[in-house]
Design a protein around this motif. Structure first.
Motif, PDB file in Angstrom:
ATOM      1  N   PRO A  43       0.821  -1.211   0.000  1.00 42.72           N
ATOM      2  CA  PRO A  43       0.000   0.000   0.000  1.00 42.72           C
ATOM      3  C   PRO A  43       0.854   1.260   0.000  1.00 42.72           C
ATOM      4  O   PRO A  43       1.948   1.292   0.569  1.00 42.72           O
ATOM      5  CB  PRO A  43      -0.807  -0.116   1.290  1.00 42.72           C
ATOM      6  N   LYS A  44       0.342   2.290  -0.668  1.00 42.54           N
ATOM      7  CA  LYS A  44       1.029   3.579  -0.670  1.00 42.54           C
ATOM      8  C   LYS A  44       0.789   4.246   0.679  1.00 42.54           C
ATOM      9  O   LYS A  44      -0.293   4.126   1.254  1.00 42.54           O
ATOM     10  CB  LYS A  44       0.490   4.459  -1.789  1.00 42.54           C
ATOM     11  N   PRO A  45       1.773   4.982   1.184  1.00 42.40           N
ATOM     12  CA  PRO A  45       1.597   5.615   2.493  1.00 42.40           C
ATOM     13  C   PRO A  45       0.608   6.779   2.420  1.00 42.40           C
ATOM     14  O   PRO A  45       0.353   7.336   1.350  1.00 42.40           O
ATOM     15  CB  PRO A  45       3.005   6.101   2.834  1.00 42.40           C
ATOM     16  N   ALA A  46       0.085   7.146   3.554  1.00 42.79           N
ATOM     17  CA  ALA A  46      -0.832   8.287   3.637  1.00 42.79           C
ATOM     18  C   ALA A  46      -0.070   9.582   3.383  1.00 42.79           C
ATOM     19  O   ALA A  46       1.105   9.710   3.724  1.00 42.79           O
ATOM     20  CB  ALA A  46      -1.480   8.330   5.010  1.00 42.79           C
ATOM     21  N   VAL A  47      -0.741  10.536   2.763  1.00 42.61           N
ATOM     22  CA  VAL A  47      -0.173  11.858   2.482  1.00 42.61           C
ATOM     23  C   VAL A  47      -0.876  12.849   3.399  1.00 42.61           C
ATOM     24  O   VAL A  47      -2.105  12.967   3.360  1.00 42.61           O
ATOM     25  CB  VAL A  47      -0.393  12.244   0.997  1.00 42.61           C
ATOM     26  N   TYR A  97      -9.254   1.579  -0.428  1.00 43.56           N
ATOM     27  CA  TYR A  97      -9.921   0.914  -1.540  1.00 43.56           C
ATOM     28  C   TYR A  97      -9.749   1.642  -2.866  1.00 43.56           C
ATOM     29  O   TYR A  97     -10.159   1.127  -3.893  1.00 43.56           O
ATOM     30  CB  TYR A  97     -11.415   0.766  -1.233  1.00 43.56           C
ATOM     31  N   GLY A  98      -9.195   2.848  -2.851  1.00 45.39           N
ATOM     32  CA  GLY A  98      -8.981   3.581  -4.093  1.00 45.39           C
ATOM     33  C   GLY A  98      -9.468   5.018  -4.007  1.00 45.39           C
ATOM     34  O   GLY A  98      -9.769   5.532  -2.926  1.00 45.39           O
ATOM     35  N   ILE A 132     -19.720  16.740   4.329  1.00 44.16           N
ATOM     36  CA  ILE A 132     -20.801  16.657   5.316  1.00 44.16           C
ATOM     37  C   ILE A 132     -20.493  17.569   6.496  1.00 44.16           C
ATOM     38  O   ILE A 132     -21.313  18.379   6.898  1.00 44.16           O
ATOM     39  CB  ILE A 132     -21.004  15.205   5.774  1.00 44.16           C
ATOM     40  N   ASP A 133     -19.315  17.425   7.054  1.00 43.28           N
ATOM     41  CA  ASP A 133     -18.840  18.282   8.134  1.00 43.28           C
ATOM     42  C   ASP A 133     -17.314  18.239   8.093  1.00 43.28           C
ATOM     43  O   ASP A 133     -16.738  17.749   7.133  1.00 43.28           O
ATOM     44  CB  ASP A 133     -19.400  17.846   9.497  1.00 43.28           C
ATOM     45  N   ALA A 134     -16.669  18.757   9.128  1.00 45.91           N
ATOM     46  CA  ALA A 134     -15.209  18.798   9.132  1.00 45.91           C
ATOM     47  C   ALA A 134     -14.588  17.418   9.282  1.00 45.91           C
ATOM     48  O   ALA A 134     -13.382  17.271   9.121  1.00 45.91           O
ATOM     49  CB  ALA A 134     -14.723  19.705  10.254  1.00 45.91           C
ATOM     50  N   GLN A 135     -15.398  16.399   9.554  1.00 47.44           N
ATOM     51  CA  GLN A 135     -14.867  15.070   9.807  1.00 47.44           C
ATOM     52  C   GLN A 135     -15.276  14.012   8.790  1.00 47.44           C
ATOM     53  O   GLN A 135     -14.887  12.859   8.927  1.00 47.44           O
ATOM     54  CB  GLN A 135     -15.303  14.608  11.204  1.00 47.44           C
ATOM     55  N   SER A 136     -16.056  14.377   7.760  1.00 47.10           N
ATOM     56  CA  SER A 136     -16.457  13.370   6.782  1.00 47.10           C
ATOM     57  C   SER A 136     -16.910  14.018   5.472  1.00 47.10           C
ATOM     58  O   SER A 136     -17.273  15.191   5.444  1.00 47.10           O
ATOM     59  CB  SER A 136     -17.577  12.486   7.337  1.00 47.10           C
ATOM     60  N   VAL A 137     -16.872  13.207   4.421  1.00 49.83           N
ATOM     61  CA  VAL A 137     -17.327  13.641   3.106  1.00 49.83           C
ATOM     62  C   VAL A 137     -18.251  12.579   2.528  1.00 49.83           C
ATOM     63  O   VAL A 137     -18.218  11.423   2.927  1.00 49.83           O
ATOM     64  CB  VAL A 137     -16.147  13.887   2.119  1.00 49.83           C
ATOM     65  N   ALA A 138     -19.071  12.985   1.578  1.00 51.23           N
ATOM     66  CA  ALA A 138     -19.926  12.056   0.845  1.00 51.23           C
ATOM     67  C   ALA A 138     -19.292  11.832  -0.516  1.00 51.23           C
ATOM     68  O   ALA A 138     -18.870  12.776  -1.187  1.00 51.23           O
ATOM     69  CB  ALA A 138     -21.332  12.615   0.691  1.00 51.23           C
ATOM     70  N   VAL A 139     -19.198  10.572  -0.912  1.00 49.82           N
ATOM     71  CA  VAL A 139     -18.587  10.223  -2.195  1.00 49.82           C
ATOM     72  C   VAL A 139     -19.548   9.363  -2.998  1.00 49.82           C
ATOM     73  O   VAL A 139     -20.463   8.749  -2.452  1.00 49.82           O
ATOM     74  CB  VAL A 139     -17.246   9.476  -2.008  1.00 49.82           C
ATOM     75  N   ALA A 140     -19.319   9.343  -4.295  1.00 51.58           N
ATOM     76  CA  ALA A 140     -20.127   8.512  -5.185  1.00 51.58           C
ATOM     77  C   ALA A 140     -19.549   7.103  -5.172  1.00 51.58           C
ATOM     78  O   ALA A 140     -18.434   6.876  -5.637  1.00 51.58           O
ATOM     79  CB  ALA A 140     -20.118   9.085  -6.590  1.00 51.58           C
ATOM     80  N   GLY A 141     -20.308   6.159  -4.635  1.00 50.43           N
ATOM     81  CA  GLY A 141     -19.893   4.761  -4.605  1.00 50.43           C
ATOM     82  C   GLY A 141     -20.530   3.989  -5.743  1.00 50.43           C
ATOM     83  O   GLY A 141     -21.350   4.517  -6.498  1.00 50.43           O
ATOM     84  N   ASP A 142     -20.175   2.741  -5.880  1.00 52.85           N
ATOM     85  CA  ASP A 142     -20.726   1.894  -6.931  1.00 52.85           C
ATOM     86  C   ASP A 142     -22.223   1.634  -6.754  1.00 52.85           C
ATOM     87  O   ASP A 142     -22.954   1.493  -7.723  1.00 52.85           O
ATOM     88  CB  ASP A 142     -19.985   0.559  -6.979  1.00 52.85           C
ATOM     89  N   PHE A 143     -22.672   1.559  -5.508  1.00 49.48           N
ATOM     90  CA  PHE A 143     -24.070   1.230  -5.237  1.00 49.48           C
ATOM     91  C   PHE A 143     -24.776   2.345  -4.475  1.00 49.48           C
ATOM     92  O   PHE A 143     -25.685   2.097  -3.702  1.00 49.48           O
ATOM     93  CB  PHE A 143     -24.158  -0.083  -4.458  1.00 49.48           C
ATOM     94  N   PRO A 155     -15.416   8.796   6.683  1.00 46.22           N
ATOM     95  CA  PRO A 155     -14.861   9.588   7.776  1.00 46.22           C
ATOM     96  C   PRO A 155     -13.425  10.026   7.470  1.00 46.22           C
ATOM     97  O   PRO A 155     -12.676   9.325   6.772  1.00 46.22           O
ATOM     98  CB  PRO A 155     -14.894   8.665   8.978  1.00 46.22           C
ATOM     99  N   ALA A 156     -13.038  11.165   7.993  1.00 46.00           N
ATOM    100  CA  ALA A 156     -11.705  11.721   7.727  1.00 46.00           C
ATOM    101  C   ALA A 156     -10.595  10.795   8.204  1.00 46.00           C
ATOM    102  O   ALA A 156      -9.515  10.775   7.616  1.00 46.00           O
ATOM    103  CB  ALA A 156     -11.564  13.090   8.385  1.00 46.00           C
ATOM    104  N   GLY A 157     -10.840   9.998   9.227  1.00 47.55           N
ATOM    105  CA  GLY A 157      -9.815   9.102   9.748  1.00 47.55           C
ATOM    106  C   GLY A 157      -9.405   8.003   8.785  1.00 47.55           C
ATOM    107  O   GLY A 157      -8.335   7.435   8.926  1.00 47.55           O
ATOM    108  N   THR A 158     -10.239   7.701   7.806  1.00 49.89           N
ATOM    109  CA  THR A 158      -9.921   6.641   6.843  1.00 49.89           C
ATOM    110  C   THR A 158      -9.395   7.186   5.517  1.00 49.89           C
ATOM    111  O   THR A 158      -9.060   6.402   4.639  1.00 49.89           O
ATOM    112  CB  THR A 158     -11.152   5.765   6.562  1.00 49.89           C
ATOM    113  N   ILE A 159      -9.324   8.500   5.381  1.00 58.38           N
ATOM    114  CA  ILE A 159      -8.845   9.117   4.144  1.00 58.38           C
ATOM    115  C   ILE A 159      -7.328   9.205   4.184  1.00 58.38           C
ATOM    116  O   ILE A 159      -6.756   9.706   5.143  1.00 58.38           O
ATOM    117  CB  ILE A 159      -9.488  10.496   3.942  1.00 58.38           C
TER     118      ILE A 159
END
Length: 68
Positions: free
Chosen positions: A13-17, A34-35, A43-54, A60-64
């Motif tokens: 895996p590539k490291p976090a930036v 996952y890509g 959504i707020d300072a801690q999460s975003v909404a993304v277009a998923g396959d389904f 959440p920001a912690g997983t970005i």
């Protein structure tokens, strides 16, 4: 390069930036383990909404790992 070495480079895996809150607020794409995903809206300072396959997903920001 042996096939085993090639496979190891492809699966490592590539490291976090690191990113700033300003970059997070203005992100157009985010990378998780996952890509890359297109950001629909913040959504707020801690999460975003993304277009998923389904449907739309909340990330959440912690997983970005990286933002663009």
């Amino acid at each position: 390069m042996t096939p085993e070495q090639f496979a190891a480079t492809r699966t490592t895996p590539k490291p976090a930036v690191p990113y700033t809150p300003e970059q997070f607020a203005n992100a157009r794409e985010v990378r998780t383990r996952y890509g890359w995903y297109d950001v629909l809206y913040t959504i707020d300072a801690q999460s975003v909404a993304v277009a998923g396959d389904f449907g739309d997903l909340r990330i959440p920001a912690g997983t970005i790992l990286e933002v663009r």
